[in-house]
Design a protein around this motif. Sequence first.
Motif, PDB file in Angstrom:
ATOM      1  N   ALA A  53       0.833  -1.212   0.000  1.00 49.28           N
ATOM      2  CA  ALA A  53       0.000   0.000   0.000  1.00 49.28           C
ATOM      3  C   ALA A  53       0.865   1.258   0.000  1.00 49.28           C
ATOM      4  O   ALA A  53       0.656   2.167  -0.813  1.00 49.28           O
ATOM      5  CB  ALA A  53      -0.932  -0.010   1.216  1.00 49.28           C
ATOM      6  N   LEU A  54       1.832   1.316   0.891  1.00 54.38           N
ATOM      7  CA  LEU A  54       2.684   2.501   0.997  1.00 54.38           C
ATOM      8  C   LEU A  54       3.540   2.699  -0.248  1.00 54.38           C
ATOM      9  O   LEU A  54       3.758   3.834  -0.690  1.00 54.38           O
ATOM     10  CB  LEU A  54       3.567   2.411   2.239  1.00 54.38           C
ATOM     11  N   THR A  55       4.001   1.617  -0.842  1.00 52.82           N
ATOM     12  CA  THR A  55       4.804   1.722  -2.066  1.00 52.82           C
ATOM     13  C   THR A  55       3.971   2.282  -3.214  1.00 52.82           C
ATOM     14  O   THR A  55       4.445   3.134  -3.979  1.00 52.82           O
ATOM     15  CB  THR A  55       5.402   0.344  -2.438  1.00 52.82           C
ATOM     16  N   MET A  56       2.734   1.833  -3.334  1.00 53.34           N
ATOM     17  CA  MET A  56       1.868   2.359  -4.400  1.00 53.34           C
ATOM     18  C   MET A  56       1.559   3.836  -4.192  1.00 53.34           C
ATOM     19  O   MET A  56       1.562   4.617  -5.152  1.00 53.34           O
ATOM     20  CB  MET A  56       0.580   1.534  -4.494  1.00 53.34           C
ATOM     21  N   VAL A  57       1.304   4.242  -2.948  1.00 51.58           N
ATOM     22  CA  VAL A  57       1.040   5.659  -2.656  1.00 51.58           C
ATOM     23  C   VAL A  57       2.277   6.499  -2.979  1.00 51.58           C
ATOM     24  O   VAL A  57       2.181   7.546  -3.623  1.00 51.58           O
ATOM     25  CB  VAL A  57       0.598   5.850  -1.185  1.00 51.58           C
ATOM     26  N   TRP A  58       3.439   6.037  -2.542  1.00 48.14           N
ATOM     27  CA  TRP A  58       4.688   6.761  -2.820  1.00 48.14           C
ATOM     28  C   TRP A  58       4.890   6.912  -4.328  1.00 48.14           C
ATOM     29  O   TRP A  58       5.189   7.995  -4.818  1.00 48.14           O
ATOM     30  CB  TRP A  58       5.865   6.000  -2.187  1.00 48.14           C
ATOM     31  N   TYR A  59       4.700   5.830  -5.068  1.00 45.97           N
ATOM     32  CA  TYR A  59       4.900   5.844  -6.519  1.00 45.97           C
ATOM     33  C   TYR A  59       3.894   6.763  -7.202  1.00 45.97           C
ATOM     34  O   TYR A  59       4.263   7.562  -8.071  1.00 45.97           O
ATOM     35  CB  TYR A  59       4.786   4.415  -7.062  1.00 45.97           C
ATOM     36  N   ALA A  60       2.636   6.662  -6.811  1.00 43.24           N
ATOM     37  CA  ALA A  60       1.592   7.507  -7.411  1.00 43.24           C
ATOM     38  C   ALA A  60       1.884   8.979  -7.150  1.00 43.24           C
ATOM     39  O   ALA A  60       1.729   9.816  -8.054  1.00 43.24           O
ATOM     40  CB  ALA A  60       0.223   7.123  -6.880  1.00 43.24           C
ATOM     41  N   ASN A  61       2.299   9.318  -5.954  1.00 46.64           N
ATOM     42  CA  ASN A  61       2.641  10.709  -5.629  1.00 46.64           C
ATOM     43  C   ASN A  61       3.813  11.182  -6.480  1.00 46.64           C
ATOM     44  O   ASN A  61       3.805  12.302  -6.994  1.00 46.64           O
ATOM     45  CB  ASN A  61       2.981  10.863  -4.138  1.00 46.64           C
ATOM     46  N   ARG A  62       4.798  10.340  -6.624  1.00 43.33           N
ATOM     47  CA  ARG A  62       5.996  10.685  -7.398  1.00 43.33           C
ATOM     48  C   ARG A  62       5.679  10.883  -8.877  1.00 43.33           C
ATOM     49  O   ARG A  62       6.242  11.761  -9.526  1.00 43.33           O
ATOM     50  CB  ARG A  62       7.015   9.560  -7.216  1.00 43.33           C
ATOM     51  N   LYS A  63       4.768  10.056  -9.407  1.00 41.55           N
ATOM     52  CA  LYS A  63       4.421  10.104 -10.831  1.00 41.55           C
ATOM     53  C   LYS A  63       3.214  10.993 -11.130  1.00 41.55           C
ATOM     54  O   LYS A  63       2.826  11.140 -12.282  1.00 41.55           O
ATOM     55  CB  LYS A  63       4.136   8.683 -11.350  1.00 41.55           C
ATOM     56  N   GLY A  64       2.594  11.533 -10.077  1.00 39.58           N
ATOM     57  CA  GLY A  64       1.423  12.379 -10.282  1.00 39.58           C
ATOM     58  C   GLY A  64       0.186  11.617 -10.724  1.00 39.58           C
ATOM     59  O   GLY A  64      -0.676  12.163 -11.411  1.00 39.58           O
ATOM     60  N   GLN A 102      -2.675   2.700 -15.814  1.00 39.65           N
ATOM     61  CA  GLN A 102      -2.163   3.166 -14.521  1.00 39.65           C
ATOM     62  C   GLN A 102      -2.408   2.128 -13.433  1.00 39.65           C
ATOM     63  O   GLN A 102      -1.567   1.916 -12.563  1.00 39.65           O
ATOM     64  CB  GLN A 102      -2.800   4.506 -14.149  1.00 39.65           C
ATOM     65  N   ARG A 103      -3.555   1.469 -13.486  1.00 38.06           N
ATOM     66  CA  ARG A 103      -3.844   0.398 -12.525  1.00 38.06           C
ATOM     67  C   ARG A 103      -2.829  -0.738 -12.670  1.00 38.06           C
ATOM     68  O   ARG A 103      -2.315  -1.262 -11.674  1.00 38.06           O
ATOM     69  CB  ARG A 103      -5.264  -0.126 -12.698  1.00 38.06           C
ATOM     70  N   ALA A 104      -2.535  -1.104 -13.910  1.00 38.08           N
ATOM     71  CA  ALA A 104      -1.552  -2.160 -14.171  1.00 38.08           C
ATOM     72  C   ALA A 104      -0.166  -1.735 -13.696  1.00 38.08           C
ATOM     73  O   ALA A 104       0.595  -2.547 -13.144  1.00 38.08           O
ATOM     74  CB  ALA A 104      -1.531  -2.502 -15.661  1.00 38.08           C
ATOM     75  N   GLU A 105       0.162  -0.469 -13.888  1.00 39.14           N
ATOM     76  CA  GLU A 105       1.449   0.076 -13.448  1.00 39.14           C
ATOM     77  C   GLU A 105       1.562  -0.003 -11.926  1.00 39.14           C
ATOM     78  O   GLU A 105       2.592  -0.422 -11.380  1.00 39.14           O
ATOM     79  CB  GLU A 105       1.540   1.527 -13.923  1.00 39.14           C
ATOM     80  N   LEU A 106       0.495   0.364 -11.226  1.00 36.50           N
ATOM     81  CA  LEU A 106       0.512   0.314  -9.762  1.00 36.50           C
ATOM     82  C   LEU A 106       0.564  -1.128  -9.252  1.00 36.50           C
ATOM     83  O   LEU A 106       1.235  -1.411  -8.254  1.00 36.50           O
ATOM     84  CB  LEU A 106      -0.696   1.057  -9.195  1.00 36.50           C
ATOM     85  N   LEU A 107      -0.114  -2.034  -9.946  1.00 30.88           N
ATOM     86  CA  LEU A 107      -0.051  -3.446  -9.574  1.00 30.88           C
ATOM     87  C   LEU A 107       1.387  -3.964  -9.706  1.00 30.88           C
ATOM     88  O   LEU A 107       1.884  -4.666  -8.822  1.00 30.88           O
ATOM     89  CB  LEU A 107      -0.995  -4.277 -10.440  1.00 30.88           C
ATOM     90  N   ALA A 108       2.056  -3.584 -10.784  1.00 30.27           N
ATOM     91  CA  ALA A 108       3.450  -3.997 -10.983  1.00 30.27           C
ATOM     92  C   ALA A 108       4.355  -3.422  -9.887  1.00 30.27           C
ATOM     93  O   ALA A 108       5.239  -4.108  -9.372  1.00 30.27           O
ATOM     94  CB  ALA A 108       3.935  -3.563 -12.369  1.00 30.27           C
ATOM     95  N   VAL A 109       4.115  -2.175  -9.524  1.00 30.90           N
ATOM     96  CA  VAL A 109       4.897  -1.529  -8.461  1.00 30.90           C
ATOM     97  C   VAL A 109       4.676  -2.247  -7.134  1.00 30.90           C
ATOM     98  O   VAL A 109       5.619  -2.467  -6.374  1.00 30.90           O
ATOM     99  CB  VAL A 109       4.526  -0.028  -8.360  1.00 30.90           C
ATOM    100  N   ALA A 110       3.436  -2.639  -6.858  1.00 27.72           N
ATOM    101  CA  ALA A 110       3.132  -3.354  -5.613  1.00 27.72           C
ATOM    102  C   ALA A 110       3.928  -4.653  -5.528  1.00 27.72           C
ATOM    103  O   ALA A 110       4.370  -5.051  -4.447  1.00 27.72           O
ATOM    104  CB  ALA A 110       1.638  -3.633  -5.516  1.00 27.72           C
TER     105      ALA A 110
END
Length: 131
Positions: A53-64, A102-110
């Motif tokens: 969860a925290l990794t996805m939030v960090w990544y989303a914030n970083r990528k806007g 973007q959902r797929a990108e966040l899933l990969a980041v998770a």
Amino acid sequence: MITIRRDDPAATRHIITIGAHQLVADMSVASGGADAGPDPHDLYDAALGACKALTMVWYANRKGLPLGDVGVAVTRDNTEERAGVYRLTATITLGGDLTDAQRAELLAVAGKCPVHKLMTAVETRIETRLA
């Protein structure tokens, strides 16, 4: 440093101190505890979910990315734990006006969060000693 101390000499409840934070750990009633807190397996599994969860939030914030709510449900299959297989399934719920890409990108980041890597790709060596 993380410290764990028995809360009551007659009980199984333990207080975990991590910096300025405190958590409780206990065993289930079926295991002889009072179920006053999660057991160590629950804490291990929760670490994975929290990291994702925290990794996805960090990544989303970083990528806007327009990530809203984030939910991670972790389920365990420990039926083969004694044989060396411990299975966790993390089911992710994402809120916000995200595209499928973007959902797929966040899933990969998770799937690349640091705790996931620790659990699957790193050899952990533990030394246990008396003080």
